[in-house]
Design a protein around this motif. Structure first.
Motif, PDB file in Angstrom:
ATOM      1  N   GLY A  13       0.743  -1.351  -0.054  1.00 59.39           N
ATOM      2  CA  GLY A  13       0.062   0.158  -0.163  1.00 59.39           C
ATOM      3  C   GLY A  13       0.957   1.199  -0.078  1.00 59.39           C
ATOM      4  N   HIS A  14       2.252   1.171  -0.141  1.00 61.62           N
ATOM      5  CA  HIS A  14       2.981   2.475   0.100  1.00 61.62           C
ATOM      6  C   HIS A  14       3.331   3.004  -1.392  1.00 61.62           C
ATOM      7  N   VAL A  16       5.677   5.395  -1.235  1.00 60.77           N
ATOM      8  CA  VAL A  16       7.402   5.796  -0.834  1.00 60.77           C
ATOM      9  C   VAL A  16       7.754   4.706  -0.208  1.00 60.77           C
ATOM     10  N   LEU A  17       8.991   3.889  -0.336  1.00 62.24           N
ATOM     11  CA  LEU A  17       9.197   2.787  -0.003  1.00 62.24           C
ATOM     12  C   LEU A  17      10.516   2.989   1.064  1.00 62.24           C
ATOM     13  N   ASN A  18      10.164   4.120   2.013  1.00 57.54           N
ATOM     14  CA  ASN A  18      11.313   4.228   3.030  1.00 57.54           C
ATOM     15  C   ASN A  18      10.511   5.297   4.033  1.00 57.54           C
ATOM     16  N   PRO A  19      11.330   5.475   5.246  1.00 57.86           N
ATOM     17  CA  PRO A  19      10.572   6.471   6.217  1.00 57.86           C
ATOM     18  C   PRO A  19      10.321   8.040   5.469  1.00 57.86           C
ATOM     19  N   PHE A  20      10.024   8.143   4.479  1.00 53.89           N
ATOM     20  CA  PHE A  20      10.022   9.377   3.863  1.00 53.89           C
ATOM     21  C   PHE A  20       8.459   9.519   3.483  1.00 53.89           C
ATOM     22  N   THR A  21       7.810  10.573   4.079  1.00 57.56           N
ATOM     23  CA  THR A  21       6.331  10.788   3.728  1.00 57.56           C
ATOM     24  C   THR A  21       6.419  11.224   2.112  1.00 57.56           C
ATOM     25  N   ILE A  22       5.125  11.407   1.570  1.00 54.11           N
ATOM     26  CA  ILE A  22       4.961  12.005   0.243  1.00 54.11           C
ATOM     27  C   ILE A  22       5.101  13.543   0.586  1.00 54.11           C
ATOM     28  N   GLU A  23       4.784  13.981   1.685  1.00 55.82           N
ATOM     29  CA  GLU A  23       5.000  15.623   1.765  1.00 55.82           C
ATOM     30  C   GLU A  23       6.465  15.885   1.924  1.00 55.82           C
ATOM     31  N   LYS A  24       7.484  14.957   2.496  1.00 55.56           N
ATOM     32  CA  LYS A  24       8.826  15.063   2.806  1.00 55.56           C
ATOM     33  C   LYS A  24       9.311  14.979   1.286  1.00 55.56           C
ATOM     34  N   LEU A  25       9.023  14.107   0.485  1.00 57.58           N
ATOM     35  CA  LEU A  25       9.192  13.947  -0.695  1.00 57.58           C
ATOM     36  C   LEU A  25       9.182  15.294  -1.584  1.00 57.58           C
ATOM     37  N   ALA A  26       8.064  15.970  -1.466  1.00 53.88           N
ATOM     38  CA  ALA A  26       7.834  17.183  -2.103  1.00 53.88           C
ATOM     39  C   ALA A  26       8.455  18.358  -1.598  1.00 53.88           C
ATOM     40  N   LEU A  27       8.834  18.178  -0.307  1.00 57.55           N
ATOM     41  CA  LEU A  27       9.673  19.483   0.384  1.00 57.55           C
ATOM     42  C   LEU A  27      11.094  19.301  -0.013  1.00 57.55           C
ATOM     43  N   LEU A  28      11.690  17.909  -0.330  1.00 53.58           N
ATOM     44  CA  LEU A  28      12.990  17.795  -1.079  1.00 53.58           C
ATOM     45  C   LEU A  28      13.024  18.486  -2.374  1.00 53.58           C
ATOM     46  N   GLY A  29      11.896  17.961  -3.107  1.00 55.56           N
ATOM     47  CA  GLY A  29      12.007  18.747  -4.494  1.00 55.56           C
ATOM     48  C   GLY A  29      12.046  20.244  -4.525  1.00 55.56           C
ATOM     49  N   LYS A  47       8.625   2.275  -6.531  1.00 57.77           N
ATOM     50  CA  LYS A  47       7.533   2.631  -7.226  1.00 57.77           C
ATOM     51  C   LYS A  47       7.587   3.712  -7.877  1.00 57.77           C
ATOM     52  N   GLY A  48       8.783   4.442  -8.022  1.00 58.55           N
ATOM     53  CA  GLY A  48       9.044   5.377  -8.886  1.00 58.55           C
ATOM     54  C   GLY A  48       8.355   6.925  -8.330  1.00 58.55           C
ATOM     55  N   GLU A  49       8.190   6.839  -7.214  1.00 60.87           N
ATOM     56  CA  GLU A  49       7.308   8.200  -6.616  1.00 60.87           C
ATOM     57  C   GLU A  49       7.952   9.436  -6.938  1.00 60.87           C
ATOM     58  N   LEU A  50       9.579   9.588  -6.614  1.00 62.21           N
ATOM     59  CA  LEU A  50      10.367  10.496  -6.704  1.00 62.21           C
ATOM     60  C   LEU A  50      10.210  10.998  -8.281  1.00 62.21           C
ATOM     61  N   ARG A 194       4.369   6.342   9.815  1.00 63.51           N
ATOM     62  CA  ARG A 194       3.593   6.289   8.709  1.00 63.51           C
ATOM     63  C   ARG A 194       3.997   5.083   7.834  1.00 63.51           C
ATOM     64  N   TYR A 195       5.610   4.839   7.795  1.00 64.96           N
ATOM     65  CA  TYR A 195       6.165   3.834   6.939  1.00 64.96           C
ATOM     66  C   TYR A 195       5.976   2.557   7.580  1.00 64.96           C
ATOM     67  N   ALA A 196       6.226   2.753   8.962  1.00 65.02           N
ATOM     68  CA  ALA A 196       5.990   1.054   9.621  1.00 65.02           C
ATOM     69  C   ALA A 196       4.439   0.640   9.847  1.00 65.02           C
ATOM     70  N   ALA A 197       3.980   1.529  10.482  1.00 72.43           N
ATOM     71  CA  ALA A 197       2.483   1.157  10.917  1.00 72.43           C
ATOM     72  C   ALA A 197       1.743   0.891   9.607  1.00 72.43           C
ATOM     73  N   ALA A 198       2.013   1.337   8.603  1.00 77.09           N
ATOM     74  CA  ALA A 198       1.289   1.015   7.256  1.00 77.09           C
ATOM     75  C   ALA A 198       1.490  -0.273   6.670  1.00 77.09           C
ATOM     76  N   GLN A 199       2.835  -0.815   7.049  1.00 78.50           N
ATOM     77  CA  GLN A 199       3.136  -2.306   6.934  1.00 78.50           C
ATOM     78  C   GLN A 199       2.321  -3.272   7.612  1.00 78.50           C
ATOM     79  N   TRP A 200       1.934  -2.688   8.929  1.00 74.55           N
ATOM     80  CA  TRP A 200       1.121  -3.715   9.590  1.00 74.55           C
ATOM     81  C   TRP A 200      -0.392  -3.773   8.990  1.00 74.55           C
ATOM     82  N   LEU A 201      -0.878  -2.876   8.640  1.00 76.37           N
ATOM     83  CA  LEU A 201      -2.120  -2.883   7.942  1.00 76.37           C
ATOM     84  C   LEU A 201      -1.924  -3.750   6.465  1.00 76.37           C
TER      85      LEU A 201
END
Length: 248
Positions: A13-14, A16-29, A47-50, A194-201
């Motif tokens: 369901g991810h 971004v496949l690391n402990p970086f949220t979509i918002e953090k990825l956008a901030l980096l850009g 999954k090519g989100e960057l 957000r990264y770890a807990a989403a894995q549990w679901l």
């Protein structure tokens, strides 16, 4: 050549496949503001989100390389969804040996420095594709809080305590490799959650649908112990960030 199924189940369901949220990825850009047309090489792109979101938001072009056919299928679908399939492409292969045919403005390995057997080797690999004056993006964990003993390091998922550096030590390592650190965006504890807990679901939904699968016992054990281990160790001890480097 592919990833074990357990990886794709955990991160089904991810985006971004690391402990970086979509918002953090956008901030980096936003922080590095690549010019339209900048060519990007993303090694172990997941999954090519960057690539997909930066093509949409900043007009970059480029290529992602990954060993997982499942993740690459998701990346190609994401490129179509965002209307950037004509600007980004994805290659199935071993990123550890991939060098761009033409120099790129940004060479990235966000969270997979094992492809170069660590940070020094990954920086060396990215340099082989980088145009003069270009940027390297390295995603890497570090000790947010240094472990008291080797048992704590193992509980954090490491083989031993010296597998990671502290943040100042990691920044020093980049300098020792001849790089200026020109930006960084760090994950926080919420990013880890957000990264770890989403894995549990993801795991629970998979277990409900596949109770007789050969992986069911392994993933059931992981789900049973994972939340407490994460709360006690990972989110307390391990930091994570993306560091933007330029050769001196």
């Amino acid at each position: 050549m592919d990833l074990p199924r357990s990886f794709t189940i955990r991160e089904s369901g991810h985006r971004v496949l690391n402990p970086f949220t979509i918002e953090k990825l956008a901030l980096l850009g936003q922080a590095i503001s690549p010019s339209p047309g900048t060519r990007v090489l993303d090694l172990a792109c997941g999954k090519g989100e960057l690539l997909c979101t930066w093509a949409r938001d900043h007009g970059v072009t480029g290529t992602g390389v990954d060993i997982s056919t499942v993740f690459l299928d998701a990346a190609r679908a994401r490129a179509v969804e965002l209307g950037v399939a004509d600007r980004v492409g994805f290659v199935h292969g071993d990123a550890s040996g991939h060098v761009s045919d033409d120099p790129v403005g940004i060479a990235a390995c966000v969270g997979a420095t094992w492809i170069g057997s660590g940070v020094p080797g990954t920086v060396g690999l990215l340099r082989r594709s980088l145009a003069p004056g270009g940027m390297m993006l390295i995603g890497e964990p570090y000790w947010r809080r240094e472990p008291e003993d080797e048992a704590t390091a193992k509980a954090c998922g490491l083989s031993r305590a010296d597998d990671l550096l502290s943040l100042p030590e990691l920044l020093t390592r980049f300098g020792d490799l001849g790089c200026d650190v020109v930006e960084m965006v760090l994950a926080d504890q919420d990013s880890w959650d957000r990264y770890a807990a989403a894995q549990w679901l993801n795991i629970r939904r998979w277990l409900d649908a596949n109770p007789e699968d050969e992986l069911a016992d392994e993933l059931r054990a992981e789900l049973t112990t994972g939340p407490v281990r994460h709360a006690r160790y990972q989110r307390e001890y391990v930091g994570w960030g993306v560091f933007v480097l330029m050769d001196r």
